[in-house]
Design a protein around this motif. Structure first.
Motif, mmCIF file in Angstrom:
data_model
loop_
_atom_site.group_PDB
_atom_site.id
_atom_site.type_symbol
_atom_site.label_atom_id
_atom_site.label_comp_id
_atom_site.label_asym_id
_atom_site.label_seq_id
_atom_site.Cartn_x
_atom_site.Cartn_y
_atom_site.Cartn_z
ATOM 1 N N UNK A 66 -12.001 9.123 8.987
ATOM 2 C CA UNK A 66 -12.055 8.019 8.377
ATOM 3 C C UNK A 66 -11.276 8.015 6.781
ATOM 4 N N UNK A 67 -11.976 9.220 6.262
ATOM 5 C CA UNK A 67 -11.252 9.363 5.061
ATOM 6 C C UNK A 67 -9.602 9.486 4.874
ATOM 7 N N UNK A 68 -9.036 9.800 5.849
ATOM 8 C CA UNK A 68 -7.640 9.991 5.832
ATOM 9 C C UNK A 68 -6.889 8.580 6.134
ATOM 10 N N UNK A 69 -7.751 7.615 6.740
ATOM 11 C CA UNK A 69 -7.329 6.411 6.855
ATOM 12 C C UNK A 69 -7.594 5.573 5.461
ATOM 13 N N UNK A 70 -8.798 5.820 4.712
ATOM 14 C CA UNK A 70 -9.032 5.148 3.517
ATOM 15 C C UNK A 70 -7.808 5.542 2.605
ATOM 16 N N UNK A 71 -7.609 6.814 2.608
ATOM 17 C CA UNK A 71 -6.257 7.347 1.715
ATOM 18 C C UNK A 71 -5.011 6.620 1.903
ATOM 19 N N UNK A 72 -4.509 6.372 3.072
ATOM 20 C CA UNK A 72 -3.520 5.721 3.481
ATOM 21 C C UNK A 72 -3.492 4.231 3.225
ATOM 22 N N UNK A 73 -4.572 3.587 3.291
ATOM 23 C CA UNK A 73 -4.798 2.057 3.001
ATOM 24 C C UNK A 73 -4.700 2.079 1.386
ATOM 25 N N UNK A 74 -5.336 3.005 0.640
ATOM 26 C CA UNK A 74 -4.921 2.959 -0.992
ATOM 27 C C UNK A 74 -3.794 3.373 -1.545
ATOM 28 N N UNK A 75 -3.014 4.332 -0.591
ATOM 29 C CA UNK A 75 -1.768 4.440 -0.707
ATOM 30 C C UNK A 75 -0.786 3.175 -0.904
ATOM 31 N N UNK A 76 -1.137 2.454 0.171
ATOM 32 C CA UNK A 76 -0.370 1.284 0.575
ATOM 33 C C UNK A 76 -0.572 0.133 -0.625
ATOM 34 N N UNK A 77 -1.994 0.496 -1.168
ATOM 35 C CA UNK A 77 -2.114 -0.703 -1.979
ATOM 36 C C UNK A 77 -1.253 -0.300 -3.339
ATOM 37 N N UNK A 78 -1.156 0.877 -3.608
ATOM 38 C CA UNK A 78 -0.097 1.302 -4.752
ATOM 39 C C UNK A 78 1.163 0.809 -4.584
ATOM 40 N N UNK A 84 5.158 -5.279 -7.340
ATOM 41 C CA UNK A 84 4.637 -6.348 -8.473
ATOM 42 C C UNK A 84 4.944 -5.799 -9.802
ATOM 43 N N UNK A 85 5.033 -4.702 -9.953
ATOM 44 C CA UNK A 85 5.400 -4.003 -11.198
ATOM 45 C C UNK A 85 6.944 -3.888 -11.509
ATOM 46 N N UNK A 86 7.464 -3.910 -10.246
ATOM 47 C CA UNK A 86 9.201 -3.627 -10.347
ATOM 48 C C UNK A 86 9.919 -5.242 -10.449
ATOM 49 N N UNK A 110 0.928 -6.612 -17.325
ATOM 50 C CA UNK A 110 0.370 -7.910 -16.781
ATOM 51 C C UNK A 110 0.082 -7.894 -15.360
ATOM 52 N N UNK A 111 1.359 -7.411 -14.648
ATOM 53 C CA UNK A 111 1.443 -7.275 -13.214
ATOM 54 C C UNK A 111 0.291 -6.627 -12.397
ATOM 55 N N UNK A 112 -0.031 -5.325 -13.331
ATOM 56 C CA UNK A 112 -0.790 -4.701 -12.723
ATOM 57 C C UNK A 112 -2.371 -5.244 -12.738
ATOM 58 N N UNK A 113 -2.663 -5.939 -14.004
ATOM 59 C CA UNK A 113 -3.934 -6.783 -13.885
ATOM 60 C C UNK A 113 -3.830 -7.720 -13.115
ATOM 61 N N UNK A 114 -2.671 -8.411 -12.967
ATOM 62 C CA UNK A 114 -2.697 -9.550 -11.657
ATOM 63 C C UNK A 114 -2.802 -9.080 -10.550
ATOM 64 N N UNK A 115 -2.349 -8.052 -10.198
ATOM 65 C CA UNK A 115 -2.623 -7.463 -8.686
ATOM 66 C C UNK A 115 -4.107 -7.238 -8.641
ATOM 67 N N UNK A 116 -4.899 -6.551 -9.409
ATOM 68 C CA UNK A 116 -6.385 -6.531 -9.514
ATOM 69 C C UNK A 116 -6.929 -7.617 -9.480
ATOM 70 N N UNK A 117 -6.528 -8.728 -10.103
ATOM 71 C CA UNK A 117 -7.331 -10.188 -10.085
ATOM 72 C C UNK A 117 -7.285 -10.513 -8.725
ATOM 73 N N UNK A 142 4.483 6.491 -7.958
ATOM 74 C CA UNK A 142 5.761 5.747 -8.301
ATOM 75 C C UNK A 142 5.639 4.487 -9.040
ATOM 76 N N UNK A 143 4.408 3.992 -9.315
ATOM 77 C CA UNK A 143 4.272 2.832 -10.291
ATOM 78 C C UNK A 143 4.457 3.325 -11.588
ATOM 79 N N UNK A 144 3.861 4.674 -12.089
ATOM 80 C CA UNK A 144 4.417 5.198 -13.404
ATOM 81 C C UNK A 144 5.811 5.405 -13.664
ATOM 82 N N UNK A 145 6.265 5.960 -12.480
ATOM 83 C CA UNK A 145 7.866 6.075 -12.685
ATOM 84 C C UNK A 145 8.610 4.741 -13.024
ATOM 85 N N UNK A 146 8.176 3.827 -12.231
ATOM 86 C CA UNK A 146 9.013 2.640 -12.591
ATOM 87 C C UNK A 146 8.806 2.077 -14.326
ATOM 88 N N UNK A 147 7.526 2.213 -14.531
ATOM 89 C CA UNK A 147 7.312 1.971 -15.970
ATOM 90 C C UNK A 147 8.071 2.980 -17.077
#
Length: 234
Positions: A66-78, A84-86, A110-117, A142-147
């Motif tokens: 299950x953890x492997x699936x959780x990590x994949x879903x989290x990665x897709x979240x980023x 949004x950040x780009x 702001x985009x990071x905050x709006x995503x979380x909202x 990848x998010x940090x690299x865009x920034x």
């Protein structure tokens, strides 16, 4: 709770249609839908499998646990956060590249905050798995690299201090993470005009140490909006 139903002809056809990576992607898609609604606890392979028309055994061929699936879903979240950040850069950057870089980085925060909202349950799962998984950490990088690319533009334009690395800006991340915590845990109302003003004000304060003396002057002389800026202030 998932209701048990007898297989139908459509279910049989659905099972036969999966091949190679199709089933894996279908599992991830269903798990992501559940995470966006109810967070990590909703990701249960034995419940997901019948929803998409396959056996639990078939599902476990693609995810060892299950953890492997959780990590994949989290990665897709980023990855979704990164979209949004780009954002397209503010228009008019040619006339004021320093202010444009400042606004673009502010917009990214702001985009990071709006995503979380918009996605509090998903975002909470992303944060909780970030420190435990190289898969999730790579997606977050990848998010940090865009920034960082925005910061580099600002360094060239003279608004950010030379050598500034976005990963090292603990004050900025403390501000962003604190605002996101308000959304993830329901600590404060978010998505209101007052909250948008607080978000913008927090980011402006937390970005101050990144600025050169000229950058401070440029920033302080500008009239900045509370939300995402699409144009340079007139």
């Amino acid at each position: 709770m998932i209701e048990a139903t007898a297989p139908t002809a459509d279910d049989t056809a659905k099972k036969k249609s999966y091949h190679h990576g199709d089933l894996r992607n279908a599992i991830i898609h269903e798990a992501t839908t559940r995470a966006r609604s109810s967070g990590e606890k909703a990701i249960v392979l034995r419940e997901i499998a019948p929803v998409i028309g396959v056996s639990a055994t078939a599902a476990y061929r693609h995810f060892t646990n299950r953890q492997q699936l959780v990590e994949e879903v989290s990665a897709r979240g980023f990855a979704a956060m990164g979209e949004r950040v780009a954002l397209p850069g503010v228009t008019g950057a040619e006339s004021a590249p320093g202010l444009a870089a400042y606004l673009d980085l502010r917009n990214a925060g702001i985009a990071i905050v709006e995503f979380t909202v918009a996605e509090p349950a998903w975002a909470r799962m992303m944060v909780e798995t970030l420190g435990e998984s190289s898969t999730v950490a790579f997606a977050a990088s990848d998010v940090a690299e865009i920034m960082q690319q925005i910061v580099d533009r600002g360094i060239t334009a003279g608004i950010f201090r030379p050598g500034t690395r976005i990963r090292d800006q603990r004050v900025l991340w403390a501000g962003i993470d604190g605002l996101c915590s308000h959304a993830m845990f329901g600590l404060k109302p978010m998505g209101t005009p007052e909250a948008d003003h607080a978000t913008a004000r927090t980011l402006d304060l937390c970005m101050t140490d990144m600025l050169t003396a000229e950058g401070l002057r440029i920033r302080d002389e500008a009239t900045l909006p509370d939300g995402i800026a699409t144009d340079l202030p007139s």
